[in-house]
Design an enzyme around this catalytic site. Structure first.
Site, PDB file in Angstrom:
ATOM      1  N   SER A 125     -88.046   4.012  22.065  1.00 15.11           N
ATOM      2  CA  SER A 125     -86.624   3.760  21.887  1.00 15.11           C
ATOM      3  C   SER A 125     -86.284   3.606  20.397  1.00 15.11           C
ATOM      4  O   SER A 125     -86.518   4.518  19.611  1.00 15.11           O
ATOM      5  CB  SER A 125     -86.225   2.522  22.700  1.00 15.11           C
ATOM      6  OG  SER A 125     -84.828   2.401  22.784  1.00 15.11           O
TER       7      SER A 125
ATOM      8  N   ASP B 149     -83.356   9.916  31.335  1.00 16.96           N
ATOM      9  CA  ASP B 149     -83.180   8.801  30.408  1.00 16.96           C
ATOM     10  C   ASP B 149     -82.012   9.092  29.481  1.00 16.96           C
ATOM     11  O   ASP B 149     -82.079   9.977  28.627  1.00 16.96           O
ATOM     12  CB  ASP B 149     -84.471   8.595  29.614  1.00 16.96           C
ATOM     13  CG  ASP B 149     -84.378   7.448  28.626  1.00 16.96           C
ATOM     14  OD1 ASP B 149     -83.345   6.733  28.617  1.00 16.96           O
ATOM     15  OD2 ASP B 149     -85.331   7.252  27.853  1.00 16.96           O
TER      16      ASP B 149
ATOM     17  N   HIS C 108     -85.610   4.407  31.331  1.00 17.84           N
ATOM     18  CA  HIS C 108     -85.883   4.268  29.900  1.00 17.84           C
ATOM     19  C   HIS C 108     -87.113   3.409  29.604  1.00 17.84           C
ATOM     20  O   HIS C 108     -87.658   3.482  28.502  1.00 17.84           O
ATOM     21  CB  HIS C 108     -84.663   3.661  29.194  1.00 17.84           C
ATOM     22  CG  HIS C 108     -84.830   3.531  27.719  1.00 17.84           C
ATOM     23  ND1 HIS C 108     -85.121   4.599  26.894  1.00 17.84           N
ATOM     24  CD2 HIS C 108     -84.758   2.445  26.890  1.00 17.84           C
ATOM     25  CE1 HIS C 108     -85.208   4.183  25.633  1.00 17.84           C
ATOM     26  NE2 HIS C 108     -85.001   2.885  25.603  1.00 17.84           N
TER      27      HIS C 108
END
Length: 418
Positions: free
Chosen positions: A265, A322, A389
């Site tokens: 991320s 995602d 995610h």
């Protein structure tokens, strides 16, 4: 003519719990219930075991570090590359496991473990690495004094984001074919990091001359702020990485050396910025590779060109379901916009592209892509944004992925320890 535009903003990685905050009961209850509701499915994916028989790379290590852009290794996914990806994913997972999420704790936003014990506590004791440096990130956003006074812990400006680790075990060095340096970075956790993620406009890299397109390399403003902002005593993330990597390069300059930056991320975005900065700062930098899990877009086409010119190898691991991998800003595929057969359309497309480019919101995808999909596994809820995610989901998908024509080994997802 092909012209696609997508609009979005980042939904950062959420902390497991902030229910013990020193805030008002109503605020605390609302935040806690909001996160716990979305995080409940994550707990169904048990943390993998780090025990596995990694392949002997030796003379082929550059191939698996992307010297040929992983040609012929991604579809179908080569098993040796699979285990290398999982190995680096374990290092990223350790950044979450060791992070103190409790705002009421004296060590909030710091490590629960010492540098000497962290890898062992996280199940990576036999990997042959030693942590040489903890890395901290500082937010450039300043909150009003009244908010800081009430929510001091929640709006902490500096927090642990990862570490630098060096392979020190001789058997592991022999297996890898070189001494490996790992920079491991986590995703978004603190409130100010969330706010930085929302600063989606592109900004020029400081000190970089504009390119032929008169635009020059640009990156997301919030990511650059997190990378370069600093307060005492830690300094900026940029300064810490420069100092530690410079020290290690100098120390091990006479032996085969690799530098692998890996993150999830927000950590994936910062890993790309770090790779660019390292290759710009050090003329004698070793081979630099980025392994990115669920990373958002980072910069424009000129920035991508700069990364390619510097020889940085980036493997971008993406879950099609995602949303974070599809943001921030606008995404324009301009490769085939201009058509020789339709001059009018070509002129209109150029004008439109220039117009939205001036908005400083035009991003491109960076790196070689390994595309996965959680919808191939019935037990994963593809509508659950948080689960799609989560790093654990990515590791399970990598473990079971075969190829684009045969997406998974099993009809049901299996633990990595199986």
């Amino acid at each position: 003519m092909k012209l696609g535009v997508r609009v979005g903003s980042i939904q950062p990685h959420a902390p497991p719990s902030i229910s013990q905050s020193n805030t008002s009961p109503s605020f605390k209850s609302n935040i806690s219930s909001q996160f716990n509701k979305s995080l409940r499915p994550w707990n169904q994916l048990k943390l993998h075991s780090a025990k596995c028989n990694f392949p002997n790379l030796r003379n082929k290590w550059k191939q698996y570090q992307g010297i040929n852009h992983w040609e012929g290794l991604l579809d179908p996914l080569d098993d040796n590359l699979r285990w290398e990806i999982l190995r680096y994913g374990h290092f990223v997972d350790a950044t979450y496991t060791s992070f103190d999420f409790d705002p009421s704790s004296l060590t909030y936003a710091k490590s629960l473990y010492s540098k000497k014990s962290l890898l062992k506590k996280c199940g990576l004791g036999k990997y042959g690495y030693r942590i040489s440096k903890y890395l901290y990130v500082t937010c450039g956003i300043h909150m009003p004094k009244c908010i800081n006074k009430i929510f001091k812990k929640l709006f902490t400006r500096s927090s642990l984001i990862g570490y630098v680790a060096i392979c020190v075990n001789e058997k592991e060095i022999t297996r890898l074919g070189r001494r490996d340096i790992v920079v491991s970075l986590r995703g978004t956790i603190t409130c100010l990091e969330w706010l930085e993620n929302l600063r989606v406009f592109l900004t020029h890299l400081p000190g970089v001359v504009k390119g032929e397109d008169d635009v020059g390399p640009m990156v997301q403003k919030g990511f650059l702020s997190l990378y370069t902002s600093k307060i005492t005593p830690h300094g900026s993330l940029q300064e810490m990485i420069r100092k530690e990597i410079g020290r290690l390069i100098q120390r091990y300059t006479n032996e085969p050396l690799s530098l692998t930056l890996t993150g999830h991320s927000l950590g994936a975005a910062l890993a790309i910025l770090s790779a660019y900065d390292i290759t710009t700062t050090f003329n004698n930098a070793p081979m630099v590779t980025v392994i990115s899990f669920g990373g958002p877009r980072v910069g424009n086409g000129s920035f991508r060109n700069q990364l390619e010119q510097k020889g940085i190898k980036i493997l971008r691991i993406v879950n099609s379901d995602d949303v974070v991998t599809k943001v921030p800003g606008l995404f324009v595929n301009f490769d085939e916009v201009v058509s020789d057969e339709d001059v009018g359309v070509g002129i209109w497309s150029k004008w439109f592209y220039k117009y939205i480019q001036n908005m400083k919101l035009v991003y491109v995808d960076i790196g070689q892509e390994l595309r996965l999909s959680s919808r191939e596994f019935p037990c994963l809820n593809k509508t659950d944004v948080a689960m799609c995610h989560d790093l654990k989901t990515y590791l399970h998908l990598v473990k079971n992925f075969v190829s684009s024509s045969c997406a998974c080994k099993h009809t049901k997802i299996h633990s990595i320890q199986s």
